[in-house]
Design a protein around this motif. Structure first.
Motif, PDB file in Angstrom:
ATOM      1  N   LEU A  12       0.833  -1.207   0.000  1.00 38.79           N
ATOM      2  CA  LEU A  12       0.000   0.000   0.000  1.00 38.79           C
ATOM      3  C   LEU A  12       0.863   1.250   0.000  1.00 38.79           C
ATOM      4  O   LEU A  12       0.530   2.257  -0.639  1.00 38.79           O
ATOM      5  CB  LEU A  12      -0.915   0.001   1.226  1.00 38.79           C
ATOM      6  CG  LEU A  12      -2.051  -1.031   1.236  1.00 38.79           C
ATOM      7  CD1 LEU A  12      -2.730  -1.063   2.598  1.00 38.79           C
ATOM      8  CD2 LEU A  12      -3.072  -0.714   0.148  1.00 38.79           C
ATOM      9  N   LEU A  13       1.974   1.169   0.719  1.00 32.98           N
ATOM     10  CA  LEU A  13       2.912   2.297   0.763  1.00 32.98           C
ATOM     11  C   LEU A  13       3.515   2.536  -0.620  1.00 32.98           C
ATOM     12  O   LEU A  13       3.612   3.677  -1.092  1.00 32.98           O
ATOM     13  CB  LEU A  13       4.013   1.999   1.789  1.00 32.98           C
ATOM     14  CG  LEU A  13       4.911   3.156   2.221  1.00 32.98           C
ATOM     15  CD1 LEU A  13       4.100   4.228   2.925  1.00 32.98           C
ATOM     16  CD2 LEU A  13       6.011   2.628   3.151  1.00 32.98           C
ATOM     17  N   LYS A  14       3.902   1.433  -1.271  1.00 34.70           N
ATOM     18  CA  LYS A  14       4.491   1.542  -2.607  1.00 34.70           C
ATOM     19  C   LYS A  14       3.493   2.105  -3.614  1.00 34.70           C
ATOM     20  O   LYS A  14       3.861   2.845  -4.536  1.00 34.70           O
ATOM     21  CB  LYS A  14       4.988   0.166  -3.052  1.00 34.70           C
ATOM     22  CG  LYS A  14       5.781   0.179  -4.339  1.00 34.70           C
ATOM     23  CD  LYS A  14       6.320  -1.218  -4.651  1.00 34.70           C
ATOM     24  CE  LYS A  14       7.130  -1.213  -5.950  1.00 34.70           C
ATOM     25  NZ  LYS A  14       7.659  -2.563  -6.259  1.00 34.70           N
ATOM     26  N   ALA A  15       2.208   1.744  -3.422  1.00 36.45           N
ATOM     27  CA  ALA A  15       1.166   2.237  -4.331  1.00 36.45           C
ATOM     28  C   ALA A  15       0.725   3.653  -3.984  1.00 36.45           C
ATOM     29  O   ALA A  15      -0.151   4.220  -4.649  1.00 36.45           O
ATOM     30  CB  ALA A  15      -0.043   1.299  -4.287  1.00 36.45           C
ATOM     31  N   LYS A  16       1.337   4.226  -2.915  1.00 41.10           N
ATOM     32  CA  LYS A  16       1.046   5.592  -2.470  1.00 41.10           C
ATOM     33  C   LYS A  16      -0.400   5.783  -2.042  1.00 41.10           C
ATOM     34  O   LYS A  16      -0.972   6.875  -2.171  1.00 41.10           O
ATOM     35  CB  LYS A  16       1.418   6.601  -3.569  1.00 41.10           C
ATOM     36  CG  LYS A  16       2.901   6.594  -3.904  1.00 41.10           C
ATOM     37  CD  LYS A  16       3.264   7.648  -4.935  1.00 41.10           C
ATOM     38  CE  LYS A  16       4.768   7.636  -5.234  1.00 41.10           C
ATOM     39  NZ  LYS A  16       5.148   8.648  -6.236  1.00 41.10           N
ATOM     40  N   LEU A  17      -1.008   4.700  -1.515  1.00 39.56           N
ATOM     41  CA  LEU A  17      -2.367   4.807  -0.984  1.00 39.56           C
ATOM     42  C   LEU A  17      -2.352   5.250   0.474  1.00 39.56           C
ATOM     43  O   LEU A  17      -3.364   5.719   0.993  1.00 39.56           O
ATOM     44  CB  LEU A  17      -3.093   3.454  -1.112  1.00 39.56           C
ATOM     45  CG  LEU A  17      -3.413   3.010  -2.545  1.00 39.56           C
ATOM     46  CD1 LEU A  17      -4.016   1.622  -2.560  1.00 39.56           C
ATOM     47  CD2 LEU A  17      -4.362   3.994  -3.204  1.00 39.56           C
TER      48      LEU A  17
END
Length: 582
Positions: A12-17
């Protein structure tokens, strides 16, 4: 990240959510309440349910489903018990021939999906749904009486009629109400058929063991009760206390599943139970019965090939011992011996070596008692002493089969040891096990068996002693203060004790409040170098051989454990439990 780790959080962090601050905050909350990270993030308002479901759908390539728009077929609910649906947050939604579609909160939970596949015997297609929607639909759709219910005593259950066991004690209490028992009298009164509640009780004990990462199940009768214990991470833990009056019925059921003689209660018997999960996963139970004062004790060993770790780099070897081991198994001939008590992982180490050697151009033959796992490309022989197929007899036959690598399950006597040594001296790589406390004692054990010191020094190239230590649970791992004096007494280098940080597990639901989850091997690897060969020829004691091996660079079991403590993998208490002082 500063607090724990989470694959979902990282994605989720990588997807910037979410931001890193939001993730760290959610991980702190999750550690306190034990809920899913996704649920915590939703509750804190850092992510919407729609975006979470959409993300999971893309990440796991599983279609999303809106349960509010879907009508649940209540006949499908009989395929998946209420407790299983609730525990794993999943729901059967439709059926197409031999395929079942289920909605799940966590599509990465392979164990839950495997269990549904096993319970139903069907192919499983996974869809992602919102947690709130799934839990609401479960409570609304399942009849309340289905939560914990067993078949009536007039019906007969089969092997596939398995019960989910969320609260095994609660289930047992319900089961006992419906059991029709045969009182213990003569052998002729031993029940030939078993009531369905006992069938479900036996299946529940097996299924719960699979979930609990158990290696052995002990069913033990006494004068007043029937006790069930699981060995988890090498330690026996009580699970159930049952009325002693059901021991014959439960014993009979397990014997039927193991294809044993249910009327024979005076002699030990050995059998096997095979459970199949879908098309690609099988779990075997090796069954042993033993007559005791109050009835037959049953021990079932779980053999799950999907959990067998054959990657040498992940077994717990340190760099130098790993290098010594790899060099030894690449040699064209010689003997490699693995030693340690029962349950110390010797078979796993040998199988890992064979897996490394298993190539199209190599003829590998093994003699085992029993054959625990079978492998493509390896010729495995089951020892049967009742018909004369002993380890020694199998070894003699192997030498006429043009082998390159030979594995002997265990060297128990002079005859087997002599043939194995001669095979190692005549161009074969021989791997086997012995029961000794450490690596140096293995040499004196062979000589005490009757093997000449000259033959031992010429054939043995490497000896491994090993133990299994429990790993600290990562979910409840905390720093643990230990005095410098105590560390030095245990064997830590006085020069580093000031910088050593020790850890322990506080206990949490993730590790069943034990503080430990999983195990790692500790190794003592002794390469037979020229200096050691000289000592062997001189008839030196195990103590002298050990002293010289340490001088040449051997790391003892205790020192291997100390390194695992320094690395934060295990605890001081665990090292003291499984190793002796140097």
């Amino acid at each position: 990240m500063t607090v724990g780790t989470s694959l979902l959080g990282q994605l989720l962090l990588k997807a910037k959510l979410i931001s890193e601050e939001q993730l760290n905050e959610a991980l702190r909350v999750q550690k306190l309440d034990g809920k899913r990270l996704g649920s915590v993030l939703l509750k804190m308002g850092h992510i919407t349910e729609e975006s979470l479901i959409t993300f999971l759908s893309r990440q796991y390539n599983a279609p999303a489903i809106n349960l509010s728009d879907h009508r649940i077929d209540t006949t499908l609910l009989k395929l998946v018990p209420y407790e299983t649906a609730k525990k794993y947050q999943l729901l059967p939604i439709s059926k197409d021939g031999a395929a079942l579609r289920i909605a799940v909160v966590d599509p990465s939970n392979n164990f839950a999906i495997d269990e549904v596949r096993f319970l139903t015997g069907m192919k499983i297609s996974v869809h992602v749904a919102a947690e709130a929607a799934i839990m609401e639909t479960i409570e609304k759709s399942y009849p309340k009486k289905e939560a914990v219910r067993l078949s009536s005593k007039n019906s007969r259950g089969g092997d596939k009629d398995l019960l989910d066991v969320e609260d095994l004690n609660k289930v047992i209490g319900s089961a006992l109400e419906d059991i029709t028992l045969v009182e213990e009298k003569d052998d002729k009164d031993f029940p030939k058929e078993v009531d369905a509640p006992i069938v479900k009780l036996a299946n529940g004990i097996l299924m719960n063991a699979i979930r609990s990462r158990t290696s052995d199940i002990h069913i033990e009768p006494s004068e007043t009760l029937l006790r069930v214990r699981y060995r988890t991470d090498g330690v026996l833990q009580p699970v159930l206390k049952l009325p002693v009056k059901i021991k014959n019925a439960l014993t009979s059921r397990i014997k039927i599943m193991s294809h044993l003689d249910i009327s024979e209660r005076r002699l030990p018997q050995d059998g096997r139970i095979k459970l199949k999960f879908g098309d690609d996963r099988e779990i075997d139970f090796r069954v042993s019965t033993l007559p005791t004062l109050w009835g037959e004790k049953i021990v079932l060993r779980l053999l799950d090939k999907s959990n067998l770790q054959l990657d040498l780099t992940k077994l717990g070897f340190d760099e130098k011992p790993m290098q010594d081991f790899m060099e030894a198994i690449e040699k064209p001939y010689g003997m490699i011996l693995v030693t340690g008590p029962t349950g110390s992982g010797k078979t796993t180490t040998l199988y890992s070596a064979l897996s490394q050697l298993n190539k199209p151009g190599v003829n590998i033959m093994t003699a085992e008692d029993p054959v625990e796992y079978n492998f493509f490309g390896i010729n495995q022989v089951q020892i049967r002493e009742d018909i004369g197929l002993t380890f020694a007899a199998a070894l003699r036959s192997f030498l006429r089969q043009d082998p390159d690598v030979i594995m002997v399950g265990e060297i128990r006597d002079f005859e087997t040891a002599e043939i194995a040594v001669k095979a190692a001296l005549t161009g074969h790589l021989v791997l086997s096990t012995l029961h000794t406390n450490d690596a140096p004692s293995t040499i004196t054990r062979l000589i005490n068996m009757g093997i000449e010191p000259l033959m031992v020094s010429a054939s043995v190239i490497l000896v491994i002693a090993q133990r299994l230590a429990r790993k600290i649970c990562l979910n409840c791992k905390e720093e643990h203060k230990v005095s410098e004096t105590a560390l030095i007494k245990i064997g830590f280098d006085p020069a580093i004790v000031k910088d050593v940080t020790c850890y322990m597990g506080l206990g949490c639901p993730e590790c069943n409040n034990s503080g430990y989850k999983g195990r790692i091997a500790l190794y003592e690897i002794m390469s037979i170098k020229d200096e050691l060969k000289e000592l062997i020829l001189q008839g030196a004691s195990a103590a002298d051989i050990k002293k010289e091996a340490i001088r040449l660079g051997m790391s003892t079991l205790r020192r291997s454990g100390i390194k695992k403590v320094i690395d934060g993998v295990t605890s001081i208490e665990e090292i003291l439990r499984v190793t002796f002082e140097d």
